[in-house]
Design a protein around this motif. Structure first.
Motif, PDB file in Angstrom:
ATOM      1  N   ARG A 142      -4.457  -0.608  -4.186  1.00 58.18           N
ATOM      2  CA  ARG A 142      -3.591  -0.152  -5.175  1.00 58.18           C
ATOM      3  C   ARG A 142      -3.917  -1.027  -6.638  1.00 58.18           C
ATOM      4  N   HIS A 170       3.299   7.166  -1.055  1.00 60.70           N
ATOM      5  CA  HIS A 170       2.498   5.899  -1.251  1.00 60.70           C
ATOM      6  C   HIS A 170       2.519   5.341  -2.807  1.00 60.70           C
ATOM      7  N   GLU A 186      -1.615   4.010  -5.230  1.00 60.08           N
ATOM      8  CA  GLU A 186      -2.597   3.735  -4.166  1.00 60.08           C
ATOM      9  C   GLU A 186      -3.831   4.521  -4.718  1.00 60.08           C
TER      10      GLU A 186
END
Length: 363
Positions: A142, A170, A186
């Motif tokens: 990330r 995400h 992400e």
């Protein structure tokens, strides 16, 4: 929690499809949303229904349904009519409202979790426990972006960023203050700095087009574990500040590209003041005239090349040499020598940093 406006829109939509009047009443007997007036007669009946073990019941010509969250009654839905069709529609409407409540609660919980994660307010063991409960993967790559818009409390910009990234389950979009939007994104293991830059420029273009809002974006380094999110956030904060001081012409700043600016940013002011006194004596770069400063900047831009600098300044080579000689006499630094040029360049950056701190502390 779900806003009353969203609940009102939901039952209005359901009524337009089914032509059945619906009403939502909270556990205090207050109407939250309704498609028909004169609900007073139902409010007392709702309070009695809440305390009963029944999940649905016909009362005073209405179908009553409990809307639960974690086995606790949050709302009561009323569907006008007593037929089987009304029962089926009421049951479906109650399920729809319950799904909305659960979805918004999960989003709220995730938002709180990400905020506390960014601000380093969670113990390590709590991070993994809460992440598992919220179905957030803990071991993916990330990076944290900070998006600073021109206007504070720019809700329009926040919604645009959410529209871009919210469908990607995400990624997380939040705000920890009134000035900045935070994107925890992400990334793939193959993503390069150029790929991260493309994401930033895409956001800037979208905000410029859709919200007519200028923005600056900074991002930290890519991290591999969720507990390191706060580090990437702090790096992005530093990149945003350093970018304002030394790279004001750039709309996207990466922490990993800050170079010497990052070192200067972390120097204590007394040390900076001592360094400037050593280099310039009692003078300051502010004391130089505009012609001298433009000559210096252009000389640095052209990598200390005298011929190219004089050409771009539209002056004779000897004129440039004269200016450099004059500067050497006043400062003791010959910019044609690499070591002196580096010293002078760093000194200019230190002065910029000192001005930034002075202006920041004056507010």
């Amino acid at each position: 929690m779900v806003s009353n406006q969203i609940l009102q829109n939901t039952i209005d939509g359901l009524k337009s499809i089914t032509r059945i009047d619906l009403c939502l009443i909270d556990t205090d007997g207050k109407v939250v949303a309704t498609t028909f007036p004169d609900t007073e007669e139902c409010e007392k009946a709702v309070l009695s229904f809440i305390t009963s073990p029944a999940e649905s019941q016909v009362i005073q010509g209405y179908q009553f349904f409990k809307v639960n969250d974690d086995q606790h009654t949050e709302l009561v839905l009323l569907a006008r009519g007593t037929t089987d069709d009304v029962y089926m529609i009421g049951k479906m409407a109650a399920f729809q409202v319950q799904s909305l409540i659960v979805a918004y609660k999960e989003r709220f919980d995730k938002d709180n979790f990400i905020k506390n994660l960014l601000l380093d307010n969670l113990l390590r063991v709590d991070i993994y426990t809460r992440a598992k409960k919220l179905h957030i993967d803990t071991e993916v790559k990330r990076v944290v972006y900070i998006i600073e818009t021109k206007n504070e409390k720019d809700t329009n910009a926040l919604e645009i960023v959410r529209t871009l990234f919210a469908p990607k389950t995400h990624d997380f979009i939040t705000a920890v203050d009134e000035k900045n939007i935070i994107l925890v994104k992400e990334v793939k293991s193959t993503d390069t700095l150029d790929d991260l830059d493309k994401t930033a420029y895409m956001i800037i273009d979208m905000l410029s087009t859709e919200a007519m809002s200028a923005a600056k974006i900074a991002y930290g380094t890519v991290i591999n574990d969720i507990r390191e999110v706060s580090r990437s956030y702090k790096e992005a904060q530093m990149a945003l500040d350093v970018g304002k001081i030394f790279y004001s012409d750039k709309s996207v700043v990466a922490y990993s590209r800050l170079g010497i600016g990052r070192l200067i940013y972390q120097l204590p002011i007394p040390l900076c003041q001592m360094f400037i006194r050593e280099i310039f004596g009692g003078k300051s770069p502010d004391d130089f005239d505009e012609e001298t400063l433009s000559t210096i900047n252009k000389f640095f831009e052209n990598s200390l090349n005298v011929s190219e600098t004089s050409r771009q300044l539209y002056i004779h080579r000897n004129t440039l040499v004269y200016r450099l000689d004059k500067l050497q006499k006043s400062t003791g630094l010959d910019l044609r020598k690499f070591d002196d040029a580096i010293t002078f360049k760093i000194a200019l950056m230190v002065v910029k940093y000192m001005k930034y701190v002075e202006n920041r502390d004056s507010f």
